[in-house]
Design a protein around this motif. Sequence first.
Motif: not given
Length: 349
Positions: A55, A139-140, A57-59, A83, A85, A116, A113, A118, A87
């Motif tokens: 993603s 989220n996760e 957009k959401d990194s 998953y 992250d 909001g 996506q 996914t 960031k």
Amino acid sequence: MNFKKRILSATLILALLFLANIFISTGYFRPIENNFDGKILQKIKIAGAEDITISQKDSFAIISSTARDKIPNTAQEFGGLYYIDLKTDNFKPIHLTEDFKKPFAPHGISMFQKKGRTTIAAINHTIDGEFIEIFTLVNEQLTHIKTLKHEKIYSPNDIVLLDDHKFYFTNDHKYKDGIMRLLEDYLGLSISNVMYFDGKNYRQVADRIAYANGINFDTKRNLIFVASPRKFLVKVYQKNKDGNLTYIEDINCKTGVDNIEFDFENNLWIGAHPNLLHFNAYAKGNKETSPSEIIKIKYVKKGEYAIEQVYMEDGTNMSASTVAAPFNNLIITGSVLDNLFLILKRNPK
């Protein structure tokens, strides 16, 4: 007697031509020279990270992992979705499907996506059959929504979501086993296909493909790209409003293209196998390594594109690359059998 000699000579010539075609068409004689303008930033210990999608957009990245000993395997394999992250710089994987109770050996994956929400789809190979699993990610936390099974999902490899309910997927073979399966692989018979699911029904929308593998959708230009590693091609199609596909052209990549990802500029990034016979021996457990390659395709329009080799190595660091997902100056690249995958960092240009 002369007639028998002529028959024998003709048979021998045909056999030699057959063998020569296999060796040449699978890249057997291609030299492997290590090439990458960058460094290995990190090695992540997740087995069989065959497909990876990001993603932008959401990194974050989603990794499809299955612990494989060799291919084909008659026992049930097990894996999961992970998953990461992007960031942060620790790249710690989180197992999303730890509580998923049914047999799960994910292969190709896709993410959609919107507003909001996914949605994640995964090909699932089990000894009881072939399935497509649909999840939602918040989220996760990953929640399983449904399992799709159909007679048209018979040899699924990769999938691309168009929305929460519609998707394309590839069947990489027409035959499950036997002599015809061998002929598909070694002769490169163009008899696999692309299927479309409109939310209710399945139908074939592209065929005559040699080992239909990775598939992805360029939303900006309404183009579908399909990898045909056995022919070293990326096939380009226009997506029509009714979901049907109109063939545009083949891109000759000169390597065994696998999964397809996009960067911000909609360039194609592809993990590939430059020597398919070497890969086949590695997949069967007869060789310890297999070379890896990453290519980038800048596709402008029919007949106008540029192919760049971004990475190649002999398999020492990671064998049999299957995917290359770009994120800024990083490339997250996975493989089919290794017990780790690589995060590469490109040098700035």
